[in-house]
Design a protein around this motif. Sequence first.
Motif, mmCIF file in Angstrom:
data_model
loop_
_atom_site.group_PDB
_atom_site.id
_atom_site.type_symbol
_atom_site.label_atom_id
_atom_site.label_comp_id
_atom_site.label_asym_id
_atom_site.label_seq_id
_atom_site.Cartn_x
_atom_site.Cartn_y
_atom_site.Cartn_z
ATOM 1 N N PRO A 245 9.766 -1.469 -3.650
ATOM 2 C CA PRO A 245 8.329 -1.674 -3.612
ATOM 3 C C PRO A 245 7.544 -0.367 -3.620
ATOM 4 O O PRO A 245 8.013 0.661 -3.128
ATOM 5 C CB PRO A 245 8.097 -2.435 -2.299
ATOM 6 C CG PRO A 245 9.238 -2.012 -1.435
ATOM 7 C CD PRO A 245 10.409 -1.802 -2.355
ATOM 8 N N LYS A 246 6.347 -0.425 -4.176
ATOM 9 C CA LYS A 246 5.392 0.685 -4.110
ATOM 10 C C LYS A 246 4.330 0.274 -3.094
ATOM 11 O O LYS A 246 3.445 -0.513 -3.395
ATOM 12 C CB LYS A 246 4.790 0.959 -5.486
ATOM 13 C CG LYS A 246 5.811 1.451 -6.506
ATOM 14 C CD LYS A 246 5.178 1.683 -7.859
ATOM 15 C CE LYS A 246 6.155 2.333 -8.832
ATOM 16 N NZ LYS A 246 7.366 1.535 -9.069
ATOM 17 N N ILE A 247 4.456 0.812 -1.881
ATOM 18 C CA ILE A 247 3.613 0.366 -0.775
ATOM 19 C C ILE A 247 2.231 1.011 -0.856
ATOM 20 O O ILE A 247 2.121 2.240 -0.909
ATOM 21 C CB ILE A 247 4.275 0.720 0.573
ATOM 22 C CG1 ILE A 247 5.607 -0.022 0.701
ATOM 23 C CG2 ILE A 247 3.362 0.395 1.739
ATOM 24 C CD1 ILE A 247 6.425 0.419 1.893
ATOM 25 N N PRO A 248 1.159 0.204 -0.871
ATOM 26 C CA PRO A 248 -0.191 0.778 -0.825
ATOM 27 C C PRO A 248 -0.398 1.552 0.471
ATOM 28 O O PRO A 248 -0.262 1.001 1.563
ATOM 29 C CB PRO A 248 -1.105 -0.458 -0.887
ATOM 30 C CG PRO A 248 -0.264 -1.545 -1.462
ATOM 31 C CD PRO A 248 1.131 -1.269 -0.967
ATOM 32 N N ALA A 249 -0.723 2.828 0.366
ATOM 33 C CA ALA A 249 -0.799 3.690 1.544
ATOM 34 C C ALA A 249 -1.918 3.301 2.501
ATOM 35 O O ALA A 249 -1.891 3.686 3.674
ATOM 36 C CB ALA A 249 -0.973 5.145 1.111
ATOM 37 N N ASN A 250 -2.905 2.525 2.018
ATOM 38 C CA ASN A 250 -3.997 2.134 2.910
ATOM 39 C C ASN A 250 -3.563 1.109 3.945
ATOM 40 O O ASN A 250 -4.197 0.976 4.999
ATOM 41 C CB ASN A 250 -5.180 1.589 2.101
ATOM 42 C CG ASN A 250 -4.851 0.287 1.385
ATOM 43 O OD1 ASN A 250 -3.838 0.194 0.691
ATOM 44 N ND2 ASN A 250 -5.702 -0.706 1.533
ATOM 45 N N LEU A 251 -2.496 0.364 3.672
ATOM 46 C CA LEU A 251 -2.102 -0.702 4.597
ATOM 47 C C LEU A 251 -1.608 -0.152 5.937
ATOM 48 O O LEU A 251 -2.088 -0.595 6.986
ATOM 49 C CB LEU A 251 -1.047 -1.604 3.948
ATOM 50 C CG LEU A 251 -1.530 -2.399 2.729
ATOM 51 C CD1 LEU A 251 -0.403 -3.252 2.155
ATOM 52 C CD2 LEU A 251 -2.717 -3.300 3.097
ATOM 53 N N PRO A 252 -0.676 0.810 5.966
ATOM 54 C CA PRO A 252 -0.326 1.373 7.282
ATOM 55 C C PRO A 252 -1.485 2.107 7.939
ATOM 56 O O PRO A 252 -1.586 2.141 9.170
ATOM 57 C CB PRO A 252 0.850 2.312 6.983
ATOM 58 C CG PRO A 252 0.854 2.521 5.515
ATOM 59 C CD PRO A 252 0.227 1.318 4.910
ATOM 60 N N LEU A 253 -2.382 2.697 7.141
ATOM 61 C CA LEU A 253 -3.554 3.370 7.720
ATOM 62 C C LEU A 253 -4.412 2.370 8.492
ATOM 63 O O LEU A 253 -4.806 2.616 9.644
ATOM 64 C CB LEU A 253 -4.363 4.033 6.604
ATOM 65 C CG LEU A 253 -5.616 4.824 7.005
ATOM 66 C CD1 LEU A 253 -5.902 5.923 5.987
ATOM 67 C CD2 LEU A 253 -6.849 3.930 7.122
ATOM 68 N N LEU A 254 -4.708 1.230 7.878
ATOM 69 C CA LEU A 254 -5.613 0.264 8.498
ATOM 70 C C LEU A 254 -5.037 -0.372 9.757
ATOM 71 O O LEU A 254 -5.786 -0.787 10.644
ATOM 72 C CB LEU A 254 -5.960 -0.833 7.481
ATOM 73 C CG LEU A 254 -6.809 -0.383 6.284
ATOM 74 C CD1 LEU A 254 -6.892 -1.489 5.238
ATOM 75 C CD2 LEU A 254 -8.200 0.034 6.740
ATOM 76 N N LYS A 255 -3.709 -0.454 9.848
ATOM 77 C CA LYS A 255 -3.083 -1.089 11.012
ATOM 78 C C LYS A 255 -2.520 -0.078 12.005
ATOM 79 O O LYS A 255 -1.891 -0.473 12.994
ATOM 80 C CB LYS A 255 -1.966 -2.034 10.544
ATOM 81 C CG LYS A 255 -2.458 -3.254 9.785
ATOM 82 C CD LYS A 255 -3.285 -4.156 10.695
ATOM 83 C CE LYS A 255 -3.684 -5.440 9.993
ATOM 84 N NZ LYS A 255 -2.557 -6.342 9.777
ATOM 85 N N GLY A 256 -2.704 1.213 11.751
ATOM 86 C CA GLY A 256 -2.093 2.204 12.625
ATOM 87 C C GLY A 256 -0.595 1.992 12.722
ATOM 88 O O GLY A 256 0.021 2.265 13.755
ATOM 89 N N SER A 257 0.000 1.501 11.635
ATOM 90 C CA SER A 257 1.415 1.133 11.656
ATOM 91 C C SER A 257 2.279 2.208 11.008
ATOM 92 O O SER A 257 1.772 3.129 10.363
ATOM 93 C CB SER A 257 1.618 -0.209 10.944
ATOM 94 O OG SER A 257 1.200 -0.120 9.585
ATOM 95 N N SER A 258 3.586 2.063 11.163
ATOM 96 C CA SER A 258 4.541 3.030 10.632
ATOM 97 C C SER A 258 5.485 2.350 9.652
ATOM 98 O O SER A 258 5.918 1.215 9.878
ATOM 99 C CB SER A 258 5.371 3.649 11.764
ATOM 100 O OG SER A 258 4.546 4.249 12.737
ATOM 101 N N VAL A 259 5.823 3.059 8.590
ATOM 102 C CA VAL A 259 6.869 2.625 7.666
ATOM 103 C C VAL A 259 8.078 3.519 7.944
ATOM 104 O O VAL A 259 8.013 4.737 7.773
ATOM 105 C CB VAL A 259 6.415 2.750 6.204
ATOM 106 C CG1 VAL A 259 7.535 2.350 5.262
ATOM 107 C CG2 VAL A 259 5.172 1.893 5.955
ATOM 108 N N VAL A 260 9.163 2.913 8.409
ATOM 109 C CA VAL A 260 10.286 3.671 8.955
ATOM 110 C C VAL A 260 11.544 3.418 8.132
ATOM 111 O O VAL A 260 11.982 2.281 7.984
ATOM 112 C CB VAL A 260 10.538 3.268 10.424
ATOM 113 C CG1 VAL A 260 11.634 4.129 11.032
ATOM 114 C CG2 VAL A 260 9.254 3.367 11.244
#
Length: 327
Positions: A245-260
């Motif tokens: 997948p090509k993850i949209p970088a805005n999604l972890p930004l908006l949720k304060g989440s991490s892609v690990v």
Amino acid sequence: MRAVLCKEHGPPESLVVDEAPSAAVGENEVRIGIHACGVNFPDTLIIQGKYQIQPDLPFSPGSEVAGEVLEVGSGVQHLNVGDPVMSLTGWGGFAEEVVIGADRVLPMPASMDYVTAAGFPMVYGTSYHALKQRASLAAGETLLVLGASGGVGLAAVELGKAMGARVIAAASSADKLEVAREHGADELVNYAEGSLKDQVKALTDGKGADVIYDPVGGEACEQALRCINWNGRLLIIGFASGTIPKIPANLPLLKGSSVVGVFWGDFVRRQPQDNARNFQELFALHGEGRLKPHVWKTYPLERAGEALNALLSRQATGKIVLTTGRS
């Protein structure tokens, strides 16, 4: 010895069963008489020349085995001939014997038989490292497991429950979800019955999952990231869908989440003491009856291609194991 050999890169049908020479045992190595060998997704890649590690042709696939020690090198102190053991081999496991470094061999717990032990290390090792070291999953958190009826997914369901999480299992059919429920899932989500995001949001009062375990990739990965909780952790395990997948970088930004990222193989190499502690804890959980590995089907060595195709076509739930007929 008999071995399943990849003589040229190609699909499972291109594998052949043939006689292969037995390697000599080095000072710090052991020879294992293989009773059973786990079948894993990387095996389908390595025979096609698509895996990050490529042995010279011809070679035998198969990265995890269980059997008995037949011979030990002069420098090996912790293993003896006759010991029941399990080992991560990288490749070479679809055979009657394998020679491997003694530091990659673990005594087999008394609570396991050879078939169970052959299907245990990779899926439980990966999933426990992911949830413990990479996600720091805490009791009371919500864990969403994609591909929840597969080998690593089902292990993640069981371990999530053992670690005190609320587990939501996601899979593509009612039958697969029933297997996940039998192994401890609290809630079930069917990909075929509507939006993954909407179903998970409904089950979490709109908050989303704290930890998402994704061995699938593809479109499911982005959908999952859209239903992650604030400070959530998305674990990238693999890409069984065949699409990175090509993850949209805005999604972890908006949720304060991490892609690990989760690369268990390199964790084993870089942090062997942490991995050893993980397995001590995993063996204890199995001995207590809190982990119940699910072997979908066993095949003899001669049907290795059929076993790999069953994995590729997503027929299997839990693990597939090859057996050598060694008694």
